[in-house]
Write a protein that holds these residues in place. Structure first.
Motif, mmCIF file in Angstrom:
data_model
loop_
_atom_site.group_PDB
_atom_site.id
_atom_site.type_symbol
_atom_site.label_atom_id
_atom_site.label_comp_id
_atom_site.label_asym_id
_atom_site.label_seq_id
_atom_site.Cartn_x
_atom_site.Cartn_y
_atom_site.Cartn_z
ATOM 1 N N PRO A 124 0.812 -1.226 0.000
ATOM 2 C CA PRO A 124 0.000 0.000 0.000
ATOM 3 C C PRO A 124 0.845 1.277 0.000
ATOM 4 N N MET A 125 2.119 1.179 0.370
ATOM 5 C CA MET A 125 2.975 2.360 0.378
ATOM 6 C C MET A 125 3.673 2.540 -0.959
ATOM 7 N N GLY A 126 3.382 1.623 -1.893
ATOM 8 C CA GLY A 126 3.940 1.761 -3.230
ATOM 9 C C GLY A 126 5.383 1.310 -3.356
ATOM 10 N N VAL A 127 5.863 0.508 -2.414
ATOM 11 C CA VAL A 127 7.233 0.000 -2.514
ATOM 12 C C VAL A 127 7.258 -1.128 -3.549
ATOM 13 N N PRO A 128 8.203 -1.102 -4.491
ATOM 14 C CA PRO A 128 8.268 -2.178 -5.499
ATOM 15 C C PRO A 128 8.488 -3.544 -4.835
ATOM 16 N N LYS A 129 7.968 -4.559 -5.478
ATOM 17 C CA LYS A 129 7.959 -5.916 -4.912
ATOM 18 C C LYS A 129 9.356 -6.396 -4.497
#
Ligand SMILES: Nc1ncnc2c1ncn2[C@@H]1O[C@H](COP(=O)(O)OP(=O)(O)OP(=O)(O)O)[C@@H](O)[C@H]1O
Ligand SMILES: [Mg+2]
Lengths: 287, 263
Positions: A124-129
């Protein structure tokens, strides 16, 4: 060492600004459940509680008094029937995005491995996988589960699951930590290890903590303040004790200090009454 | 009991059955005739020979192919429909409440009565059979997905929300896997029903497929042909089921009952 039943306790250590704006502020909180039978059950009544930034506050009270209910209200999962919740000065509306919540019950996604459960918290914080997985691995190592990354929750012990949940909560670096008996299912030794781990993590990056436990010794060893709730229904806060023990602390060693015993005695005097009340209520209900 | 003994016993039951069948249909008892006339009951050897011939001549493959295609299509479309509608109903209370009596009524209807209508609408080709299989698969998947989404653990859901997940992420990480679990728990049943739809549809009117083959044999009192068709159908079902089990084991590794094995 001091003890006080005055409410609310002013925090002398916190800065003036922080004292003016606590991270968590509960005012006149009533929470009433409508039961299926149509009756109303007042779980907690008229709760006032402030938690300053970086302050570790533990709530103790007899079972069923409404500790989880208070955490749920602070998390924004439960709308209070009266009163209000303020988070960092702003009235809470909907979910509390500033808080991480370690639930009393198992809350990991059973279909995800330990590492995926932790990594998904960053999505949800948009950190890449890839980055999320790397950080999740770091966190698993920090909670002592380096070799368990690929296990599914059912293949972990109760304590290991709690540690995964802890990593899942902490990886998002929330500003407020809500923890509901995180060490509940653990044996005494593991509790100590986990308690020290939690204190280390917390000392490195101080957050406001709202912690719930049944274990008074654990509460004292961990906290800056211990808050005692009365037996329900319509439970309130009947004691608020400052724990002036030096930090850093070691959970096991601090129990041997004389100051610890003095605080324990004072809090227990207040808690015992409530526990007995809750117990005799339970007996009456049975008859 | 160990595996070998179990398999031996399982085989024993099959062999005993075949032996009894063989004896009853071949050993002369009265007037030089066996107790069960082969015309009505065929014999195991004849059935075996016919089955072998069908496979060897390659004639059966066309029918198998048709039935397989119908089964797969019925399953895929039925499952897709069941998933979409199951999700929609589980997430929209009003929708579920309004349609509830109609769903129940539709599900209570015996599907066989629909077969002629489907033949009328979709012709005698594969689509009328796919439609029949669809009506069977759809409801199983629908009910399971609905249940799966409804019964997501409230704590797991609350936790996911506290992690900041939006509706789409909740769908992907919580609702969908929960629904899939339920769907897979009924995978054997729904694949089985897809096959039932296909075969019954073929049986009631078509130009190819295993159901057609059996019907064709029946219409000329070719009992050997009927039994041979049933044998082939059984083999087909076993292969299909093995395949489903493999998929299930792969996708549900996280589940305690499928994954927890002690060495
Ligand atoms: N959803 C609900 N509906 C009705 N009553 C509820 C609900 N949730 C909690 N309660 C009641 O509110 C009271 C407080 O519950 P809560 O879970 O907060 O207790 P607790 O202090 O966390 O107990 P424990 O220490 O056993 O975890 C209990 O009497 C409980 O029965
Ligand atoms: Mg609780």
């Amino acid at each position: 060492m001091s003890q006080g039943a005055a409410l609310p306790v002013q925090s002398p250590s916190a800065s003036a600004a922080a004292a003016a704006r606590p991270d968590v502020c509960l005012r006149g909180l009533d929470i009433t459940f409508a039961l299926k039978t149509g009756e109303l059950h007042a779980a907690v009544k008229n709760i006032d509680l402030d938690i300053a930034p970086g302050e570790f506050v533990t709530i103790v009270g007899p079972t069923g008094c409404g500790k989880s209910t208070l955490l749920n209200a602070t998390a924004g999962l439960l709308k209070p029937s009266a009163g209000h919740v303020e988070i960092q000065g702003a009235a809470l509306n909907g979910l509390n995005g500033k808080a991480g919540y370690l639930f009393q019950a198992d809350a990991l996604m059973p279909w995800k491995t330990a590492i995926d459960n932790v990594a998904v918290a960053l999505e949800p914080m948009g950190v890449p996988k890839a980055e999320a997985l790397k950080r999740a691995q770091d966190w698993l190592a920090r909670v002592g589960l380096k070799g368990f990354a690929q296990r599914y929750p059912h293949m972990l012990s109760g304590g290991q699951r709690k540690r995964v949940a802890l990593a899942q909560m902490l990886i998002r670096d929330p500003q407020i930590l809500l923890m509901d008996e995180p060490f509940g299912p653990l044996d005494a030794q593991t509790r100590q290890i986990m308690g020290n781990l939690l204190l280390d993590l917390w000392a490195a990056n101080k957050k406001a903590v709202m912690f719930v436990t049944h274990d008074l010794e654990e509460a004292i060893a961990l906290s800056d303040r211990v808050v005692v709730m009365s037996a329900g229904p319509a439970a309130g806060i009947v004691g608020d004790f400052r724990v002036e023990l030096p930090r850093p602390r070691d959970i096991a060693e601090i129990r041997t200090e004389p100051a610890f015993h003095a605080i324990h005695k004072a809090i227990w005097a207040s808690l015992r009454v409530e526990v007995q009340k809750a117990y005799s209520q339970g007996e009456e209900a049975q008859q | 009991m160990n595996r070998v003994t179990l398999i031996a016993l399982q085989l024993l039951v099959g062999v005993a059955f075949l032996l009894v069948w063989h004896l009853l249909t071949t050993v002369p008892v009265v007037d030089g005739k066996p107790l069960f006339a082969p015309f009505f009951f065929s014999t195991p050897l004849e059935v075996l020979a016919r089955t072998w011939k069908d496979f060897a001549s390659g004639e059966i493959w066309r029918h198998l192919g048709i039935t397989l295609l119908e089964t797969v299509l019925a399953f895929a479309i039925g499952a897709a429909g069941g998933i979409v509608v199951g999700f929609a109903f589980a997430r929209r209370e009003l929708l579920a409440a309004v349609f509830d009596p109609y769903v129940k009524a539709a599900n209570a209807l015996p599907r066989v009565v629909l077969a002629p209508i489907f033949a009328l609408w979709f012709g005698l080709g594969i689509w009328s059979k796919v439609a029949l299989g669809f009506t069977l698969v759809f409801f199983i998947v629908f009910f399971n997905v609905y249940q799966g989404v409804k019964e997501v653990s409230p704590t797991v859901l609350a936790n996911a929300r506290m992690l900041g997940m939006n509706e789409r992420q909740l769908l992907r990480h919580v609702y969908w896997p929960a629904a899939l679990t339920w769907m897979f728990s009924s995978l054997h049943t729904s694949v089985g029903f897809a096959l039932v739809g296909a075969v019954v549809g073929e049986y009631l009117g078509s130009a190819g497929g295993l159901g057609y083959k059996i019907h064709e044999a029946e219409s000329v009192f070719d009992v050997t042909g009927v039994f041979s068709g049933m044998v082939i159908l059984t083999i087909f079902v076993i292969v299909l089921d093995t395949f489903v089990t493999a998929i299930e084991n792969r996708l549900l590794v996280w589940r305690p009952d499928t994954a927890a094995k002690t060495a």
